[in-house]
Design an enzyme around this catalytic site. Sequence first.
Site, PDB file in Angstrom:
ATOM      1  N   LYS A 204       0.808  -1.227   0.000  1.00 22.10           N
ATOM      2  CA  LYS A 204       0.000   0.000   0.000  1.00 22.10           C
ATOM      3  C   LYS A 204       0.839   1.275   0.000  1.00 22.10           C
ATOM      4  O   LYS A 204       2.014   1.269   0.288  1.00 22.10           O
ATOM      5  CB  LYS A 204      -0.993  -0.032   1.168  1.00 22.10           C
ATOM      6  CG  LYS A 204      -2.184  -0.939   0.810  1.00 22.10           C
ATOM      7  CD  LYS A 204      -3.310  -0.895   1.781  1.00 22.10           C
ATOM      8  CE  LYS A 204      -4.441  -1.807   1.244  1.00 22.10           C
ATOM      9  NZ  LYS A 204      -5.426  -2.108   2.269  1.00 22.10           N
ATOM     10  N   ARG A 238      -3.885 -10.008   4.892  1.00 24.46           N
ATOM     11  CA  ARG A 238      -4.283  -9.997   3.478  1.00 24.46           C
ATOM     12  C   ARG A 238      -3.082  -9.516   2.663  1.00 24.46           C
ATOM     13  O   ARG A 238      -2.607  -8.405   2.859  1.00 24.46           O
ATOM     14  CB  ARG A 238      -5.466  -9.048   3.302  1.00 24.46           C
ATOM     15  CG  ARG A 238      -6.051  -9.024   1.910  1.00 24.46           C
ATOM     16  CD  ARG A 238      -7.219  -8.043   1.841  1.00 24.46           C
ATOM     17  NE  ARG A 238      -7.844  -8.045   0.531  1.00 24.46           N
ATOM     18  CZ  ARG A 238      -7.390  -7.374  -0.513  1.00 24.46           C
ATOM     19  NH1 ARG A 238      -6.321  -6.636  -0.416  1.00 24.46           N
ATOM     20  NH2 ARG A 238      -8.022  -7.446  -1.672  1.00 24.46           N
TER      21      ARG A 238
HETATM   22  N1  HH2 Z   1      -7.515  -3.659   0.700  1.00 18.41           N
HETATM   23  C1  HH2 Z   1      -7.851  -3.637  -0.598  1.00 18.41           C
HETATM   24  C2  HH2 Z   1      -8.994  -4.329  -1.047  1.00 18.41           C
HETATM   25  N2  HH2 Z   1      -9.748  -5.051  -0.209  1.00 18.41           N
HETATM   26  N3  HH2 Z   1     -10.163  -5.859   1.973  1.00 18.41           N
HETATM   27  C3  HH2 Z   1      -9.854  -5.901   3.270  1.00 18.41           C
HETATM   28  N4  HH2 Z   1     -10.589  -6.629   4.130  1.00 18.41           N
HETATM   29  N5  HH2 Z   1      -8.761  -5.230   3.772  1.00 18.41           N
HETATM   30  C4  HH2 Z   1      -7.957  -4.466   2.964  1.00 18.41           C
HETATM   31  O1  HH2 Z   1      -7.003  -3.848   3.486  1.00 18.41           O
HETATM   32  C5  HH2 Z   1      -8.271  -4.387   1.570  1.00 18.41           C
HETATM   33  C6  HH2 Z   1      -9.414  -5.106   1.103  1.00 18.41           C
HETATM   34  C7  HH2 Z   1      -7.003  -2.879  -1.563  1.00 18.41           C
HETATM   35  O2  HH2 Z   1      -6.018  -3.707  -2.123  1.00 18.41           O
HETATM   36  P1  HH2 Z   1      -6.152  -4.453  -3.538  1.00 18.41           P
HETATM   37  O3  HH2 Z   1      -7.290  -5.407  -3.535  1.00 18.41           O
HETATM   38  O4  HH2 Z   1      -4.854  -5.065  -3.865  1.00 18.41           O
HETATM   39  O5  HH2 Z   1      -6.371  -3.291  -4.580  1.00 18.41           O
HETATM   40  P2  HH2 Z   1      -7.637  -2.779  -5.365  1.00 18.41           P
HETATM   41  O6  HH2 Z   1      -8.647  -2.336  -4.382  1.00 18.41           O
HETATM   42  O7  HH2 Z   1      -7.087  -1.647  -6.195  1.00 18.41           O
HETATM   43  O8  HH2 Z   1      -8.152  -3.908  -6.209  1.00 18.41           O
END
Ligand code: HH2
Length: 269
Positions: A204, A238
Site C-alpha cells: 500500500k 491480506r
Molecule cells: N484492501 C484492498 C482491497 N480489499 N479488503 C480488506 N478486508 N482489507 C484491505 O485492506 C483491503 C481489502 C485494496 O487492495 P487491492 O485489492 O490489492 O487493490 P484494489 O482495491 O485496487 O483492487
Amino acid sequence: MGVVNVTPDSFSDGGAHLEPAAAVARARALIAEGADLVDLGAESTRPGAAPVPADEQWRRLEPVIEALARDADSCLAVDTSSAEVARRALVAGVHAVNDVTAASDPAMAGLAARTGAGLVLMHMQGTPRTMQDDPRYDDVARDVARWLEQRVAVVRRAGVDAEQIALDPGIGFGKTLVHNLELLARIDELSRLGRPIVVGASRKRFLGLLLDAPLDRRLEGGLAAAAVAVFLGAAVIRTHDVAATARALRVAKALRGARRVEDHAPRQR
Ligand code: HH2
C-alpha cells in the site's frame, strides 16, 4: 489471505489476472505458497476508483470461482460490497464475503445470516472516490474500534452469528500515513471487540511514502507491517505476496507465543 484481483485497474496487480485462466493459476499458486484463504475481487477500491456494476463483477468472477470451487483444497472469499455478487459467489462455492463497506448494503447482512458465510467487516471513511480527501479522526484507533463495534451490532441484529464475523481497520481507506501507522501500532486495541482481526497493508501507498519506493519495492515494508500486526494479535494478513508473508508470519507468531509465556510465567534467569 492471498489476493487475486480480477480487474484491469487494481493498484498493484491490475490487468495481471483479468483472464480467467491467469486468475485461476494465480489463486492456485498462492494456495501452494501457503495461503489458507484466497480473496477474489472484481472491483478496484484504490483511491479514486469508480464502482463496477454487479453484472460486470460477476462476469469477471464467475469462471474463476467455478474453476477454483472444484479444487478440494481451496478456501475462497469474494471481495465485494454488492450483496448480489456475494450471493452468486456463495452459491458457486465461495465460503466468505470480504466487504470493504462493512455491509453498507443491508441485503449483505441478511445474506450472511441466511447462509452462515464468513463476513469481513472493514472500516473505511468515505468512499474510494473521496476517502483520501483530508481524512480526520479524533483518535483513529478508538474511532475505528467504535465504528466497527457499531457495524457488528447492526449485522448481529440482522441475524449474523458473532462467529461468522472478522474485523479489519481498513489500512489506506480514508487514512493518512500517520493514521495508518497509529492503527497498526495500536492494532491490539481492536482485540477487545472479541473477533479475529484482518490486516491488509500489502504494497500500500503508506509503505511507498515511508520507503520512498514504487510498488515493486514495498515487499519488506509490507512484511514488517504484517509481522508487527500479528505480533500484536492480528489473526489474518491480506497479502499479494504469500510465500514471503507466510515465512515472516511463522516467526512473528513464534515471537507472539514466546511473549505470552513470558507474560504468565515467573521470570527465570
Ligand atoms: N484492501 C484492498 C482491497 N480489499 N479488503 C480488506 N478486508 N482489507 C484491505 O485492506 C483491503 C481489502 C485494496 O487492495 P487491492 O485489492 O490489492 O487493490 P484494489 O482495491 O485496487 O483492487
